[in-house]
Motif scaffolding. Sequence first.
Motif, mmCIF file in Angstrom:
data_model
loop_
_atom_site.group_PDB
_atom_site.id
_atom_site.type_symbol
_atom_site.label_atom_id
_atom_site.label_comp_id
_atom_site.label_asym_id
_atom_site.label_seq_id
_atom_site.Cartn_x
_atom_site.Cartn_y
_atom_site.Cartn_z
ATOM 1 N N LYS A 1 -31.439 6.551 35.395
ATOM 2 C CA LYS A 1 -30.284 5.872 35.993
ATOM 3 C C LYS A 1 -29.222 5.454 34.994
ATOM 4 C CE LYS A 1 -32.336 2.532 38.198
ATOM 5 N NZ LYS A 1 -32.365 1.357 39.093
ATOM 6 N N GLU A 2 -29.378 5.835 33.731
ATOM 7 C CA GLU A 2 -28.361 5.471 32.742
ATOM 8 C C GLU A 2 -27.569 6.698 32.297
ATOM 9 O OE1 GLU A 2 -30.709 1.748 30.642
ATOM 10 O OE2 GLU A 2 -29.465 3.101 29.440
ATOM 11 N N LEU A 3 -26.266 6.529 32.189
ATOM 12 C CA LEU A 3 -25.399 7.621 31.771
ATOM 13 C C LEU A 3 -25.650 7.960 30.317
ATOM 14 C CD1 LEU A 3 -22.919 9.422 32.535
ATOM 15 C CD2 LEU A 3 -21.490 7.586 31.594
ATOM 16 N N ILE A 4 -25.947 9.229 30.017
ATOM 17 C CA ILE A 4 -26.162 9.630 28.634
ATOM 18 C C ILE A 4 -25.166 10.695 28.182
ATOM 19 C CG2 ILE A 4 -28.585 8.991 28.505
ATOM 20 C CD1 ILE A 4 -29.331 11.905 28.979
ATOM 21 N N ILE A 5 -24.578 11.410 29.095
ATOM 22 C CA ILE A 5 -23.565 12.404 28.747
ATOM 23 C C ILE A 5 -22.381 12.250 29.685
ATOM 24 C CG2 ILE A 5 -22.973 14.866 28.684
ATOM 25 C CD1 ILE A 5 -25.884 15.446 28.003
ATOM 26 N N ASN A 6 -21.188 12.181 29.091
ATOM 27 C CA ASN A 6 -19.948 12.190 29.860
ATOM 28 C C ASN A 6 -19.001 13.110 29.112
ATOM 29 O OD1 ASN A 6 -17.474 11.766 31.050
ATOM 30 N ND2 ASN A 6 -17.704 9.559 31.208
ATOM 31 N N GLU A 7 -18.854 14.313 29.615
ATOM 32 C CA GLU A 7 -18.134 15.337 28.871
ATOM 33 C C GLU A 7 -16.643 15.330 29.169
ATOM 34 O OE1 GLU A 7 -19.077 18.067 26.603
ATOM 35 O OE2 GLU A 7 -20.550 16.493 26.244
ATOM 36 N N THR A 8 -15.943 14.393 28.672
ATOM 37 C CA THR A 8 -14.475 14.319 28.788
ATOM 38 C C THR A 8 -13.993 14.714 30.170
ATOM 39 O OG1 THR A 8 -14.211 16.545 27.861
ATOM 40 C CG2 THR A 8 -14.084 14.683 26.348
ATOM 41 N N VAL A 9 -14.614 14.114 31.149
ATOM 42 C CA VAL A 9 -14.229 14.360 32.530
ATOM 43 C C VAL A 9 -13.213 13.289 32.931
ATOM 44 C CG1 VAL A 9 -15.100 14.466 34.894
ATOM 45 C CG2 VAL A 9 -16.502 15.327 33.015
ATOM 46 N N PRO A 10 -12.159 13.652 33.679
ATOM 47 C CA PRO A 10 -11.195 12.635 34.115
ATOM 48 C C PRO A 10 -11.888 11.474 34.819
ATOM 49 C CG PRO A 10 -10.428 14.832 34.708
ATOM 50 C CD PRO A 10 -11.815 14.993 34.174
ATOM 51 N N ASN A 11 -11.357 10.275 34.626
ATOM 52 C CA ASN A 11 -12.041 9.120 35.215
ATOM 53 C C ASN A 11 -11.876 9.041 36.725
ATOM 54 O OD1 ASN A 11 -9.421 8.267 35.382
ATOM 55 N ND2 ASN A 11 -9.600 6.712 33.770
ATOM 56 N N ARG A 12 -11.231 10.033 37.321
ATOM 57 C CA ARG A 12 -11.248 10.151 38.790
ATOM 58 C C ARG A 12 -12.644 10.531 39.275
ATOM 59 N NH1 ARG A 12 -9.221 14.140 40.698
ATOM 60 N NH2 ARG A 12 -8.892 15.442 38.874
ATOM 61 N N PHE A 13 -13.451 11.064 38.363
ATOM 62 C CA PHE A 13 -14.823 11.445 38.704
ATOM 63 C C PHE A 13 -15.751 10.304 38.295
ATOM 64 C CE2 PHE A 13 -14.537 15.997 39.694
ATOM 65 C CZ PHE A 13 -13.230 16.253 39.293
ATOM 66 N N SER A 14 -16.511 9.800 39.248
ATOM 67 C CA SER A 14 -17.437 8.725 38.916
ATOM 68 C C SER A 14 -18.814 9.018 39.488
ATOM 69 C CB SER A 14 -16.919 7.374 39.424
ATOM 70 O OG SER A 14 -16.606 7.449 40.799
ATOM 71 N N PRO A 15 -19.766 9.254 38.601
ATOM 72 C CA PRO A 15 -21.135 9.460 39.067
ATOM 73 C C PRO A 15 -21.788 8.118 39.337
ATOM 74 C CG PRO A 15 -21.027 9.668 36.689
ATOM 75 C CD PRO A 15 -19.638 9.361 37.148
ATOM 76 N N LYS A 16 -22.726 8.146 40.269
ATOM 77 C CA LYS A 16 -23.480 6.925 40.569
ATOM 78 C C LYS A 16 -24.938 7.302 40.826
ATOM 79 C CE LYS A 16 -19.900 3.839 42.317
ATOM 80 N NZ LYS A 16 -18.799 4.633 41.748
ATOM 81 N N SER A 17 -25.823 6.586 40.173
ATOM 82 C CA SER A 17 -27.249 6.868 40.320
ATOM 83 C C SER A 17 -27.947 5.627 40.866
ATOM 84 C CB SER A 17 -27.844 7.278 38.973
ATOM 85 O OG SER A 17 -29.210 7.606 39.104
ATOM 86 N N PRO A 18 -28.113 5.540 42.169
ATOM 87 C CA PRO A 18 -28.767 4.350 42.753
ATOM 88 C C PRO A 18 -30.240 4.246 42.393
ATOM 89 C CG PRO A 18 -28.358 6.013 44.439
ATOM 90 C CD PRO A 18 -27.694 6.496 43.185
ATOM 91 N N ASP A 19 -30.865 5.382 42.155
ATOM 92 C CA ASP A 19 -32.253 5.427 41.701
ATOM 93 C C ASP A 19 -32.475 6.763 41.006
ATOM 94 O OD1 ASP A 19 -32.736 5.774 45.126
ATOM 95 O OD2 ASP A 19 -33.084 7.434 43.738
#
Lengths: 114, 114
Positions: free
Chosen positions: B52-70
């Motif tokens: 549930k923790e973000l480990i990679i964010n490959e220079t994606v525009p911040n219009r994209f937001s991943p969410k991991s509830p579990d």
Amino acid sequence: AQKVTQAQTEISVVEKEDVTLDCVYETRDTTYYLFWYKQPPSGELVFLIRRNSFDEQNEISGRYSWNFQKSTSSFNFTITASQVVDSAVYFCALDSGSGSRLTFGEGTQLTVNP
Amino acid sequence: DTAVSQTPKYLVTQMGNDKSIKCEQNLGHDTMYWYKQDSKKFLKIMFSYNNKELIINETVPNRFSPKSPDKAHLNLHINSLELGDSAVYFCASSQDWDPLYEQYFGPGTRLTVT
């Protein structure tokens, strides 16, 4: 930085021909993993093989075989006696282990004609 | 049983809208990913989550937001959609973020922005 190059954009063969898909990679890491994935026309990505950088033994699985050569940074994929169902886009990918992230090549579109 | 599932399979929407794509895996894996495949079939990683923790964010525009509830879910929310967001988005999962473990891909979501 990692890079995977699949120089063959498209390959067309006639059924029963053997075909080799080329893959050349670049990485500064000494530990890394190489992969091949298949994407048939239906669109899903199908895992075919994984190889780690310490295992240069070639592998054969049915009509599929893989040739890993560290000296030339290549991980080529051969299909023997190709079949129409082998028609797909094939991707070579690299993961060097610095946080699992697959770097894909551009893909090779293989068309097997009857 | 489907190992990695995504909904919806197809998504057609207009520019400026906000949309979400859902991903679920029933493999008990700790790590999940989002990849984008553009019109030229090029696959590129966008995000990776481990436990549930973000480990990679490959220079994606911040219009994209991943969410991991579990650990079994990784959803992708996209704000203010643009024409260039049109692509196929693949979710994937692996047992752990070590590249020793192969990634299993979902069937993909084809997003078309008009």
